[in-house]
Design an enzyme around this catalytic site. Structure first.
Site, mmCIF file in Angstrom:
data_model
loop_
_atom_site.group_PDB
_atom_site.id
_atom_site.type_symbol
_atom_site.label_atom_id
_atom_site.label_comp_id
_atom_site.label_asym_id
_atom_site.label_seq_id
_atom_site.Cartn_x
_atom_site.Cartn_y
_atom_site.Cartn_z
ATOM 1 C CD GLU A 36 0.887 51.027 -14.615
ATOM 2 O OE1 GLU A 36 0.742 49.788 -14.627
ATOM 3 O OE2 GLU A 36 -0.028 51.809 -14.327
ATOM 4 C CB CYS A 191 -15.227 43.882 -10.734
ATOM 5 S SG CYS A 191 -15.622 42.348 -11.604
ATOM 6 C CB CYS A 198 -22.982 42.936 -8.477
ATOM 7 S SG CYS A 198 -21.799 41.582 -8.777
ATOM 8 C CB CYS A 201 -20.891 46.895 -10.901
ATOM 9 S SG CYS A 201 -19.935 46.703 -12.428
ATOM 10 C CB CYS A 207 -22.134 41.953 -15.725
ATOM 11 S SG CYS A 207 -20.902 40.807 -15.071
#
Length: 346
Positions: A36, A191, A198, A201, A207
């Site tokens: 991270e 995305c 799309c 997605c 959306c």
DNA sequence: AAGCCGGGGTC
DNA sequence: GACCCAGGCTT
């Protein structure tokens, strides 16, 4: 409470998510934490080789806590944002003192460690222990800005606050590690900023950006600004053995604590530095092609001047962080990427 | 709220 | 070139 957003995302993640990232096998708290930190403002593909090298050298938290700053910076060399490495090292030492050599489980204790903010603390807690906390990184900001049609640059405090609230509202009640990973996978692989996929997605039906044909406009781009241009002269001094004179930078500021070539503001200052530290003819320095480098907040042009066969004992003491370094030892020091490229051509 | 802090992908 | 990426810290 869970809504369709999380359910659809999790169903998509099972067949289309990334399940083979190095920090997922094994997925220990230490490895999650390290990943991270490395991934802050840095892409997965860039991080992977650094992550592998880092955990090979320092496999667990106690090893990191016991390592020297020099080794940690060397392992970070080239990755950028070196405060991350110094904070990581300091945090490992704090874990030794406060938490018996382990990463704390509580979100507040995590966020109290240097280099761990709200989103990173949540990502660690969710991935390492399945804790229920929202993240808000660049991926999630982009997904939420499009899904909800949120206007305004996502890093504006007002917009960011709204995005945090939306992120909290979508949290499922279970599978928090997968859900956290799924958001980042969707942002990174579907995305995307430019030309999002799309049709693939799982969230396309609801959306706002997709429905209104505004995926190219959302999220709102950062307000543009002109970066100032700075210049500097660097002195590349080699002794008869091919060793290079390096100088450690101050503990704060750009490239803090890294090793670079001695640097002066301009040619005159370089001449003065040369006269103060060395005997020999400044005029024999060979001007190499300038090196252009861009930072987040300014541009820097470096003019290298190179001398060979300098008498090594003529360098004044080591109270200024000066050190003659053999080419084979450059790997053991933290060196800024453009300086390393200059000294060690690919 | 704005600036500082790296380096590289990608368009 | 411009933009941005699994942001956080400082002022």
């Amino acid at each position: 409470m869970s809504d369709a957003f999380a359910a659809r995302l999790l169903a998509w993640f099972d067949h289309a998510g990334r399940h083979d990232l190095p920090w997922q096998h094994p997925r220990s708290p230490y490895r999650v934490w390290l990943s991270e930190i490395m991934l802050q403002q840095t892409r997965v593909a860039t991080v992977i080789p650094y992550f592998q090298r880092f955990v090979a050298a320092l496999p667990e938290l106690p090893a990191l806590a016991a390592a020297s700053q020099e080794q940690v910076l060397a392992l970070w060399s080239g990755l950028g944002y070196y405060a991350r490495a110094r904070n990581l090292h300091a945090a490992a030492k704090l874990c030794t003192e406060r938490h018996a050599g382990k990463l704390p489980r509580g979100i507040d204790e995590l966020q109290a460690l240097p280099g761990i903010g709200r989103s990173t603390a949540a990502a660690i807690a969710a991935q390492a222990w399945g804790a229920r906390h929202a993240i808000l990184d660049g991926n999630v900001k982009r997904v939420l800005a499009r899904y909800h049609g949120v206007e305004g640059w996502p890093n504006l405090p007002r917009v960011e606050k709204a995005l945090w609230a939306l992120a909290e509202g979508h949290l499922p009640d279970a599978r928090l590690a997968d859900y956290t990973q799924a958001q980042m996978d969707l942002g990174a692989t579907v995305c995307t900023r430019a030309d999002p996929a799309c049709l693939l997605c799982p969230l396309r039906d609801d959306c706002v950006a997709r429905r209104e044909g505004r995926t190219a406009e959302l999220p709102t781009p950062r307000p543009g600004k002109v970066l100032p241009q700075r210049h500097a002269t660097v002195l590349w001094l080699e002794d008869a053995h091919g060793r290079i004179l390096l100088q450690q930078r101050p503990p704060a500021g750009i490239w803090a604590a890294l090793w670079t070539l001695p640097q002066a503001d301009d040619a005159d200052a370089a001449r003065e530095w040369f006269a103060r530290h060395l005997h020999g003819d400044f005029g024999l320095g060979e001007a190499l092609p300038p090196v252009d480098h861009a930072f987040s907040h300014y541009r820097l042009q470096l003019q290298p001047l190179r001398w060979r066969g300098i008498e090594s004992r003529l360098a004044v003491g080591d109270n200024e962080g000066l050190r003659w370094v053999a080419p084979g030892d450059l790997d053991r020091l933290g060196i800024p990427a453009p300086i390393r490229r200059l000294l060690v051509p690919a």
